[in-house]
Design a protein around this motif. Structure first.
Motif, PDB file in Angstrom:
ATOM      1  N   ALA A   1      51.811   0.187  26.494  1.00  0.00           N
ATOM      2  CA  ALA A   1      51.265  -1.226  26.454  1.00  0.00           C
ATOM      3  C   ALA A   1      50.782  -0.764  26.368  1.00  0.00           C
ATOM      4  N   GLY A   2      49.475  -2.487  26.109  1.00  0.00           N
ATOM      5  CA  GLY A   2      48.417  -3.414  26.920  1.00  0.00           C
ATOM      6  C   GLY A   2      49.593  -4.273  28.101  1.00  0.00           C
ATOM      7  N   ALA A   3      48.297  -4.397  28.775  1.00  0.00           N
ATOM      8  CA  ALA A   3      48.767  -5.409  30.168  1.00  0.00           C
ATOM      9  C   ALA A   3      48.351  -5.517  30.355  1.00  0.00           C
TER      10      ALA A   3
ATOM     11  N   ALA B   1      53.301  -7.157  29.909  1.00  0.00           N
ATOM     12  CA  ALA B   1      53.372  -5.979  29.615  1.00  0.00           C
ATOM     13  C   ALA B   1      53.526  -6.207  27.854  1.00  0.00           C
ATOM     14  N   PHE B   2      52.937  -5.794  26.855  1.00  0.00           N
ATOM     15  CA  PHE B   2      52.288  -5.595  25.622  1.00  0.00           C
ATOM     16  C   PHE B   2      53.126  -4.463  24.773  1.00  0.00           C
ATOM     17  N   MET B   3      54.204  -4.709  23.830  1.00  0.00           N
ATOM     18  CA  MET B   3      54.253  -3.192  23.291  1.00  0.00           C
ATOM     19  C   MET B   3      54.524  -3.682  21.643  1.00  0.00           C
ATOM     20  N   ALA B   4      53.840  -2.754  21.088  1.00  0.00           N
ATOM     21  CA  ALA B   4      53.945  -3.178  19.498  1.00  0.00           C
ATOM     22  C   ALA B   4      54.063  -1.763  18.917  1.00  0.00           C
ATOM     23  N   PRO B   5      53.739  -1.937  17.314  1.00  0.00           N
ATOM     24  CA  PRO B   5      53.684  -0.426  16.360  1.00  0.00           C
ATOM     25  C   PRO B   5      52.359  -0.711  16.333  1.00  0.00           C
ATOM     26  N   CYS B   6      51.407   0.373  15.751  1.00  0.00           N
ATOM     27  CA  CYS B   6      50.190   0.821  15.738  1.00  0.00           C
ATOM     28  C   CYS B   6      49.697  -0.809  14.858  1.00  0.00           C
ATOM     29  N   ASN B   7      48.599  -0.747  15.415  1.00  0.00           N
ATOM     30  CA  ASN B   7      47.698  -2.339  14.188  1.00  0.00           C
ATOM     31  C   ASN B   7      48.910  -3.417  13.960  1.00  0.00           C
ATOM     32  N   GLY B   8      49.723  -3.983  15.582  1.00  0.00           N
ATOM     33  CA  GLY B   8      50.514  -4.474  15.803  1.00  0.00           C
ATOM     34  C   GLY B   8      50.643  -5.942  16.719  1.00  0.00           C
ATOM     35  N   GLY B   9      49.234  -5.794  17.473  1.00  0.00           N
ATOM     36  CA  GLY B   9      48.521  -7.296  17.710  1.00  0.00           C
ATOM     37  C   GLY B   9      48.225  -6.617  18.514  1.00  0.00           C
ATOM     38  N   LYS B  10      48.700  -5.865  19.806  1.00  0.00           N
ATOM     39  CA  LYS B  10      48.627  -5.358  20.730  1.00  0.00           C
ATOM     40  C   LYS B  10      47.915  -5.892  21.809  1.00  0.00           C
ATOM     41  N   SER B  11      45.785  -4.970  20.744  1.00  0.00           N
ATOM     42  CA  SER B  11      45.197  -4.767  22.194  1.00  0.00           C
ATOM     43  C   SER B  11      44.536  -6.817  21.804  1.00  0.00           C
ATOM     44  N   THR B  12      44.600  -7.202  19.992  1.00  0.00           N
ATOM     45  CA  THR B  12      43.929  -8.306  19.939  1.00  0.00           C
ATOM     46  C   THR B  12      44.271  -9.150  21.513  1.00  0.00           C
ATOM     47  N   LEU B  13      45.651  -9.056  21.332  1.00  0.00           N
ATOM     48  CA  LEU B  13      46.411 -10.288  21.772  1.00  0.00           C
ATOM     49  C   LEU B  13      46.153  -9.769  23.565  1.00  0.00           C
ATOM     50  N   THR B  14      46.125  -8.720  24.327  1.00  0.00           N
ATOM     51  CA  THR B  14      45.162  -8.209  25.610  1.00  0.00           C
ATOM     52  C   THR B  14      43.774  -7.995  25.613  1.00  0.00           C
ATOM     53  N   ASP B  15      42.935  -8.634  24.767  1.00  0.00           N
ATOM     54  CA  ASP B  15      41.862  -8.531  24.827  1.00  0.00           C
ATOM     55  C   ASP B  15      42.023 -10.626  25.010  1.00  0.00           C
TER      56      ASP B  15
ATOM     57  N   PHE C   1      44.023 -12.577  26.146  1.00  0.00           N
ATOM     58  CA  PHE C   1      44.208 -12.677  28.457  1.00  0.00           C
ATOM     59  C   PHE C   1      43.035 -12.474  28.988  1.00  0.00           C
ATOM     60  N   LEU C   2      42.433 -11.056  28.399  1.00  0.00           N
ATOM     61  CA  LEU C   2      41.441 -11.077  29.679  1.00  0.00           C
ATOM     62  C   LEU C   2      40.445 -11.966  28.708  1.00  0.00           C
ATOM     63  N   GLN C   3      39.868 -12.823  27.313  1.00  0.00           N
ATOM     64  CA  GLN C   3      38.983 -13.743  27.181  1.00  0.00           C
ATOM     65  C   GLN C   3      39.561 -15.146  28.221  1.00  0.00           C
ATOM     66  N   GLN C   4      40.736 -15.287  28.602  1.00  0.00           N
ATOM     67  CA  GLN C   4      40.438 -16.691  29.299  1.00  0.00           C
ATOM     68  C   GLN C   4      41.593 -16.116  30.815  1.00  0.00           C
ATOM     69  N   GLY C   5      40.073 -14.798  31.842  1.00  0.00           N
ATOM     70  CA  GLY C   5      40.272 -15.242  32.865  1.00  0.00           C
ATOM     71  C   GLY C   5      41.900 -14.021  33.647  1.00  0.00           C
ATOM     72  N   HIS C   6      42.529 -13.630  32.724  1.00  0.00           N
ATOM     73  CA  HIS C   6      42.991 -12.629  33.018  1.00  0.00           C
ATOM     74  C   HIS C   6      43.113 -11.566  33.395  1.00  0.00           C
ATOM     75  N   ALA C   7      43.410 -10.617  34.633  1.00  0.00           N
ATOM     76  CA  ALA C   7      42.964  -9.076  35.358  1.00  0.00           C
ATOM     77  C   ALA C   7      43.653  -8.003  34.631  1.00  0.00           C
ATOM     78  N   LEU C   8      43.124  -7.287  33.043  1.00  0.00           N
ATOM     79  CA  LEU C   8      43.213  -6.125  32.892  1.00  0.00           C
ATOM     80  C   LEU C   8      44.227  -5.176  33.868  1.00  0.00           C
ATOM     81  N   VAL C   9      45.247  -4.927  33.460  1.00  0.00           N
ATOM     82  CA  VAL C   9      46.925  -3.453  33.871  1.00  0.00           C
ATOM     83  C   VAL C   9      45.506  -2.552  33.308  1.00  0.00           C
ATOM     84  N   THR C  10      45.920  -3.042  31.796  1.00  0.00           N
ATOM     85  CA  THR C  10      45.996  -1.600  31.399  1.00  0.00           C
ATOM     86  C   THR C  10      45.602  -1.823  29.480  1.00  0.00           C
ATOM     87  N   ASP C  11      44.742  -1.354  29.044  1.00  0.00           N
ATOM     88  CA  ASP C  11      44.589  -1.508  27.471  1.00  0.00           C
ATOM     89  C   ASP C  11      46.059  -0.730  26.816  1.00  0.00           C
ATOM     90  N   ASP C  12      45.717   0.655  26.637  1.00  0.00           N
ATOM     91  CA  ASP C  12      46.222   1.101  26.083  1.00  0.00           C
ATOM     92  C   ASP C  12      47.675   2.088  27.125  1.00  0.00           C
TER      93      ASP C  12
END
Lengths: 309, 90
Positions: free
Chosen positions: A142-144, A153-167, A169-180
């Motif tokens: 999961a990304g979180a 946290a965000f869970m999705a199958p491969c290419n399901g938008g998890k890393s895009t959404l995590t990214d 949120f980071l751009q909007q100033g949220h702190a990263l918990v984990t990318d993966d």
């Protein structure tokens, strides 16, 4: 692969500096193969030692090894139950070894080893495997990020938008918990989400840690909600469906990883344990990058509404 | 005392999430949710009750004719057997 010979030379005297509540990637990681400080070191946290294996090893690797493919390489894991030693071997790059309840990971370079590749395989893959084996954390794929001091946290199958959404949120100033890989540990009626290494791979380049993230969660926080991303038509509505019971279990099962040693009984118990302590919701994500801000706002509103329940 | 002609394989695990019972077959990796009545029957099965005791317990809990309950229990047990969650003794 390791050959028969003398036993692992373990640094037993370092055991007292290690405890089960060490904070995964905030640990003071001491390595002898890397000049660059990949991780922030801090004396506040227990130490984990990564050392080159001296001498050879008495280890029957092939008897019970499991093999799988990861990013084009064969990865193998094997447990010598007699010695309580785990071997985790990445084809042509590096072999890691560790002993149960011991804070030292030994490594042996393989022919194509480079510092960058060893860093990647250690930090991104081997450490979560190590912590899983040591039963320090249970990991979900999961990304979180942090939202109002809690983790979502965000869970999705491969290419399901998890890393895009995590990214996003980071751009909007949220702190990263984990990318993966999201490490979890129990905390009363909640689960704590443990910050991972401070790197992010929004485009999932292989065998690289990705880009350094400056805004990183500094301590574990309560995992409030796991969102299961469900891609829908670009013009569809953003809908949330709270999950319960078997729907939670099904999603957690898909997202559980690295739990090689646990066996299905333990894994099932862990998943149920998490399921009873975490809220989960399926969220329909319109497959249109232009609507990401709308998705972002909706998730935040949903998260806030949950806290008022 | 008549013993149940069924037994639960040791590969079947029961877990609860949000109060919902989930049966997991560790051989096939398949899992199934039980509704509250199914859960009660399963609990009675784990206690190795005799068939009459299951019927009697459910009769105390549900206002339904004995024949209907008997049928429902039998249907449920057959589904469990078909899915490999229960083994019928020969």
């Amino acid at each position: 692969m390791a050959k028969a010979g003398s036993r692992l030379q373990l640094q037993e005297n370092t055991l007292h500096r290690f405890n089960s509540y060490l904070y995964c990637y905030n640990i003071n990681l001491i390595r002898d193969f890397c000049k660059e400080d990949v991780l922030d070191s801090s004396n506040k946290y227990p130490e984990l030692f990564v050392k080159e294996l001296v001498g050879s090893l008495s280890f029957d690797f092939h008897t019970n090894a499991s093999y799988y493919n990861n990013q084009g390489r064969t990865v193998a894991i094997s447990v010598d139950a007699t010695q309580n030693v785990v071997a985790f071997v990445i084809q042509d790059i590096v072999a890691f070894y560790w002993k149960k309840n011991n804070p030292t990971i030994f490594y042996r370079r393989l022919p194509q080893a480079t510092t960058e590749l060893m860093n990647y395989w250690l930090v991104h893959i081997a450490l979560p495997v190590f912590f899983s084996y040591q039963r320090t954390y249970f990991f979900l794929h999961a990304g979180a990020v942090l939202a109002n001091e809690k983790t979502i946290a965000f869970m999705a199958p491969c290419n399901g938008g998890k890393s895009t959404l995590t990214d996003y949120f980071l751009q909007q100033g949220h702190a990263l918990v984990t990318d993966d890989k999201l490490g979890l540990l129990p905390y009363g009626n909640h689960m704590l989400a443990v910050p991972s290494h401070p790197y992010q791979r929004p485009y999932r380049a292989i065998e690289t840690l990705g880009k350094r993230c400056t805004n990183v969660a500094q301590k574990p926080s309560i995992l409030q909600t796991i969102f299961i991303l469900n891609p829908v038509a670009p013009d569809a509505s953003i809908c949330f469906t709270p999950l319960r019971g078997i729907d939670k279990f099904t999603q957690l099962r898909y997202g559980a990883e690295i739990n090689y040693e646990f066996g299905i009984t333990d894994e099932t118990q862990h998943l149920s344990y998490i399921g009873n302590r975490v809220r989960m919701a399926k969220v329909d994500i319109p497959w249109d990058i232009q609507r990401l801000p709308e998705v972002y706002d909706s998730i935040l509103k949903y998260t806030q509404s949950e806290t008022h329940e | 005392m008549n013993k149940l002609p069924y037994h639960i394989p040791n590969t079947i695990l029961l877990q609860k999430i949000d109060g919902e019972s989930i049966l997991l077959d560790s051989n096939s990796n398949q899992f199934f949710a039980l509704n509250p009545i199914g859960e009660q029957i399963w609990e009675l099965l784990t206690q190795s009750e005799e068939p009459a005791a299951i019927l009697e317990t459910l009769q105390q809990l549900y206002d339904a004719p004995q024949e209907v309950l008997k049928n429902d229990i039998s249907t449920f047990l057959n589904v469990l057997v078909d899915r490999g969650l229960l083994i019928k003794e020969s």
